[in-house]
Scaffold this motif. Structure first.
Motif: not given
Length: 113
Positions: A105-109
């Motif tokens: 879910d944190d693969a937004m950088g």
């Protein structure tokens, strides 16, 4: 010079996708997902697609002008599972498309070099 844009990156960098362009190497899009290795790739090994450099007008038309410092236009499009990159220069255009499947879910950088 070369430019690299990192997208869909986790905070620890274990999952990430990137697009890079350089006048000598061309356009490249890659993704790495350590949680889902495939039969052909080890964990952490990127999957990439590439296109050759955009030719200069001199290379296309034989005018002798080999200027590699011309302006380019790089457009990147990202949705849930596709990364597209398009580069245009004085002598033509190139495009690459890559499927990306982030599992975290944190693969937004994002980042730019």
């Amino acid at each position: 010079g070369a430019v690299t844009f990192v997208v869909r990156a986790t905070s620890d960098g274990k999952e990430r996708s990137w697009v890079s362009y350089s006048p000598s190497k061309g356009l490249e899009a890659c993704t790495v997902n350590v949680l889902q290795p495939t039969r052909n790739r080890l964990p952490g090994q990127p999957s990439c697609t590439a296109a050759p450099p955009v030719p200069t007008p001199g290379e296309l038309f034989g005018t002798g002008d080999q200027n590699q410092n011309g302006d380019i236009r790089l457009r990147i499009f990202i949705d849930a599972s596709v990364l597209e990159a398009h580069v245009e220069g004085g002598g033509g255009a190139r495009s690459v498309t890559l499927r990306v499947f982030p599992t975290r879910d944190d693969a937004m950088g994002k980042d730019c070099d």
